[in-house]
Design an enzyme around this catalytic site. Structure first.
Site, short mmCIF file in Angstrom:
data_model
loop_
_atom_site.label_atom_id
_atom_site.label_comp_id
_atom_site.label_asym_id
_atom_site.label_seq_id
_atom_site.Cartn_x
_atom_site.Cartn_y
_atom_site.Cartn_z
N GLY A 138 -33.04 -6.14 80.14
CA GLY A 138 -32.16 -7.22 79.71
C GLY A 138 -30.80 -6.78 79.24
N GLY A 139 -30.40 -5.55 79.56
CA GLY A 139 -29.12 -5.01 79.10
C GLY A 139 -27.90 -5.73 79.65
CG ASP A 175 -28.96 0.52 83.41
OD1 ASP A 175 -29.50 -0.19 82.58
OD2 ASP A 175 -28.12 0.11 84.24
#
Lengths: 274, 547
Positions: free
Chosen positions: B207-208, B322
């Site tokens: 959910g970043g 990420d």
């Protein structure tokens, strides 16, 4: 940079003021709207662009032209087939596409309509109304284009189907693509030649070459339509060479070959077939 | 003592017990059949040829199988044996699971939180589970995938797109408990395969891209009670908060998802886990500073969740790179002495080797043509040449991604799927709304310039030993076997085998759909070695022809 920030602030203000306006609109949209209530508001597309960039662009691209690697479609082309409605696009944004990564969006009605307005604003459309001689254009099309291009149910398949092309390209873009077809070559029409040994012999004299439009390719095989409009596939291990050619399979038509007036006739014919 | 060595005595015991069972009474054999895997069994890794009990096969993350029936000489005879059709689609993404196998039963998770127990011989179904998902999913709707089960005893563990953790009875598919990890309405979701340790189930969160705050959690396998939580974005005043603006609201939505599996060193009792991007993804003006522990690897004490060390690959990330890649643990000769290392090929285009006891960076070298940076400075920070605002750098999916890499200890080679892409980033201040994505800009990707490759990197130098190129950027993962084979998948749908030493392609099979986020797994059953790969909506099992 400061100017850019000011523009951004301006856009944000526009978005926020628009969000605040249509409370009445929301109340009246209990039953889904058939038409975009913000259609005539020029700020809607601007604000929709802000929303698009934050909510949609990661999959559909900053230019809304889609990302093929994740099956995200080119949204600039959705209107050109003439069957897409504002209401349909509104519902797709709201509900998502089941079975895909296109999610539902919990945006308000006005926000969703802003996105519709934005997508209308970036739509690729051919606004030109051509006024040449359609009958003469029909004959010219048959002579010069029809072997490779289709219009409706007639014509060839080596080049793109031109039935809708006048709704997707401006007059200038259409002329450019006839005068300089190699400048931009559409996906699935990139020219390629494969070279292989005829009869199993590798001698240069026995080499055969097949030219065509590249349809698909993986690490082991290549799929193409050859210039005789046959679908052909080859295993790369069987090939001596794969040549990716810079020039389109379509010849460039100079003014001497087809004058601008003659092109106008052809485009008029294509438009008459819509 | 290495991870594999720890498992050996147990294997000897197991084999002795199996032989005894064969010689004694049927009832004893029956008891052997039903012995469910415990922590000691997972600790053995892949020593039992009929088991694959955790996402990467063992805690090291190496995804390197000891099976040898399929080898370089006979691989050309490898054929599909059965397929399993899930019937649930995620157009635009993949079938990203790694099945687990025990006692002839495969435990498989699928897209949209489907799950199955399948006969590992035939592909026939014992049970199916389907979660009733809410219609207003947030992140989970745009990545409705799942990477697999965790297993302990007769329990299976699976996370969900509405950010829950479930425990199943593996025999029936019944739900034993169901707990909420976080509120999905805010943007949270979960997709990884839970990592089961001794008395703990470790999970992370997705959910970043939303205004969320990442964490790594440990839960009691029996009750579902939470044992500890490590926040990847520090709270006000906590260590690391100095790398953020002094604003609790910004820290509370700093991102740092933990959406992919970590690895575990049982001797050090440390968990190694990758952390995702800070939020907003592309707009950094709201979050000046390095933004710890985003884009880092963190080493946590497994019992307490306390941070032992960290290394940040991409300080102040502006490209959504990420660091949620599988950390691979290995014990290697390094400049004359044995070092316990953790290796990771990062989305930012660098391959890293670190001392996993201390976190010391031993090596960081680019494995793609990235122009973002070409070297790591003596201070351990990348020397950034181009942040993507002027000219292209790797796209937001990165130079590689979460698709598992593999490590082949005898060859000292690290196999990674590399993506060569060209993207230009434009920042734009986002409006932060809970439950709505806040990327903070747009990215323009030059699709004409994309390609992919399977690359074999020498872990001593980071140098490319060999590569096999793909026509487009690829999300397929890698499995190696000690028989000298590398199995890999590509975006065109090919499942392939290569000679691990030379890179020669030995075999390929067109699955009909992109191999996305998944890597193969393998097991023995009835004396035959099976290799499984998920692609599209289909799980395909391969083996050599029956003799």
């Amino acid at each position: 940079m400061k100017k850019l920030r000011r523009v951004k602030r301006c856009i944000l203000t526009a978005l926020m003021s628009l969000s605040a306006i249509p409370i009445v609109l929301q109340l009246s949209s209990v039953q889904a709207q058939q038409v975009n209530p913000l259609e005539s508001d020029p700020r809607a597309a601007l604000a929709g662009g802000v929303l698009f960039r934050s909510q949609c662009a990661t999959c559909h691209g900053g230019d809304a032209k889609g990302i093929t690697g994740i099956d995200a479609p080119d949204l600039t082309l959705i209107w050109s087939a003439g069957e897409t409605t504002d209401e349909g696009v509104f519902q797709t944004i709201r509900n998502g596409v089941p079975g895909s990564i296109m999610p539902s969006h919990g945006l308000t009605d006005p926000e969703t309509w802003m996105l519709v307005s934005y997508l209308r604003s970036v739509a690729v459309t051919g606004a030109t109304k051509f006024s040449g001689d359609s009958l003469r254009g029909s004959a010219l099309f048959l002579t010069n284009c029809g072997r490779c291009h289709r219009v409706k149910s007639g014509g060839g398949s080596l080049g793109p189907d031109l039935s809708q092309i006048t709704t997707r390209r401006s007059s200038a873009a259409l002329i450019n693509s006839v005068r300089d077809p190699s400048a931009v070559i559409a996906r699935r029409y990139h020219p390629v030649s494969v070279v292989f040994a005829a009869g199993g012999a590798a001698a240069a004299s026995n080499q055969r070459r097949v030219q065509g439009a590249l349809k698909s390719e993986d690490a082991f095989s290549i799929q193409m339509m050859d210039t005789n409009q046959q679908l052909r596939a080859f295993m790369k291990a069987d090939l001596i060479e794969i040549v990716r050619e810079p020039n389109s399979l379509m010849p460039a038509f100079s003014r001497a070959a087809l004058s601008n007036a003659e092109l106008e006739d052809i485009f008029t014919f294509l438009q008459s077939q819509l | 003592m290495t991870i594999l060595q720890r498992g050996l005595p147990k294997l000897v015991r197991r084999r002795s017990a199996a032989i005894a069972a064969l010689l004694l009474l049927p009832v004893v054999a029956c008891a052997q059949e039903t012995s469910a895997p415990d922590y000691e069994d997972i600790l053995q890794g892949l020593a039992d040829p009929e088991r694959w009990l955790t996402y990467s096969g063992d805690y090291s993350g190496q995804r390197h199988s000891p099976l040898t029936q399929i080898n370089v000489d006979n691989i050309s005879s490898l054929r599909p044996q059965w397929t399993f059709q899930t019937g649930t689609t995620t157009r635009g993404r993949g079938f990203e699971t790694t099945p687990l196998v025990d006692a002839g039963v495969l435990y498989v998770t699928g897209s949209n939180n489907y799950a199955w127990a399948i006969d590992a011989r035939s592909g026939r179904t014992f049970w199916q589970y389907r979660r009733n998902l809410p219609r207003d999913l947030t992140y989970g709707a745009s990545a409705p995938v799942n990477r697999g089960f965790g297993m302990l005893g007769n329990s299976l563990f699976m996370v969900t797109l509405d950010a829950h953790l479930l425990s199943f009875d593996r025999r029936s598919g019944d739900i034993l408990w169901d707990i909420e990890l976080a509120d999905y309405r805010q943007g949270y979701a979960a997709t990884l395969a839970p990592l089961v340790l001794d008395g703990k189930v470790i999970v992370g969160i997705s959910g970043g891209e939303y205004a969320t705050r990442g964490f790594i959690d440990a839960y009691d396998p029996a009750s579902g009670d939470r044992l500890w939580r490590f926040h990847t974005i520090p709270g006000p005043g906590e260590p690391g908060s100095e790398t953020w603006p002094d604003d609790p609201a910004i820290l509370a939505r700093g991102g740092g998802g933990t959406w992919m599996n970590g690895s575990y060193d049982p001797d050090l009792n440390l968990i190694y886990w990758g952390v995702g991007n800070p939020n907003p993804d592309y707009y950094g003006d709201l979050r000046p500073g390095d933004n710890l522990y985003s884009n880092s690897i963190v080493a946590l004490d497994a019992d307490s969740g306390e941070l032992r060390w960290h290394y940040q690959f991409t300080p102040h990330d502006l490209n959504d790179w990420d660091s949620n890649q599988i950390p691979i643990l290995a014990d290697i000769e390094w400049q004359g002495s044995l070092r316990r290392v953790v290796m990771l090929a990062n989305r930012n285009g660098f391959f890293y080797v670190m001392d996993r006891v201390t976190g010391e960076l031993l090596q960081g070298t680019p494995f793609t043509a990235t122009t973002w940076a070409r070297e790591i400075g003596t201070d351990g920070r990348p020397i950034i040449l181009n942040d993507g605002r002027e000219g292209c750098v790797p796209d937001p999916w990165g130079s590689t991604n979460f698709m598992p890499p593999s490590y082949y200890p005898d060859l000292g080679l690290f196999y990674v799927t590399a993506r060569e892409t060209c993207a230009t980033y434009v920042s734009e201040q986002p409006i932060i709304v809970p439950g709505q994505a806040s990327f903070g800009g747009v990215v323009f990707i030059d699709s004409e310039k994309g390609s992919g490759a399977l690359r074999a990197l020498d872990v001593q130098t980071g140098e490319l030993r060999w590569e096999f190129t793909y026509p487009s950027p690829t999300f397929g993962g890698v499995l190696t076997t000690v028989a000298g084979l590398v199995f890999a998948g590509d975006h065109e749908g090919n499942f392939m085998a290569f000679d691990a030493s030379s890179g020669e392609n030995l075999w390929h099979y067109q699955t009909g759909s992109r191999i996305w986020g998944a890597a193969a797994m393998t097991y023995m059953l009835d004396g035959r070695q099976f290799v499984l790969i998920p692609a599209g909506t289909t799980l395909t099992a391969f083996a050599l022809p029956e003799p």
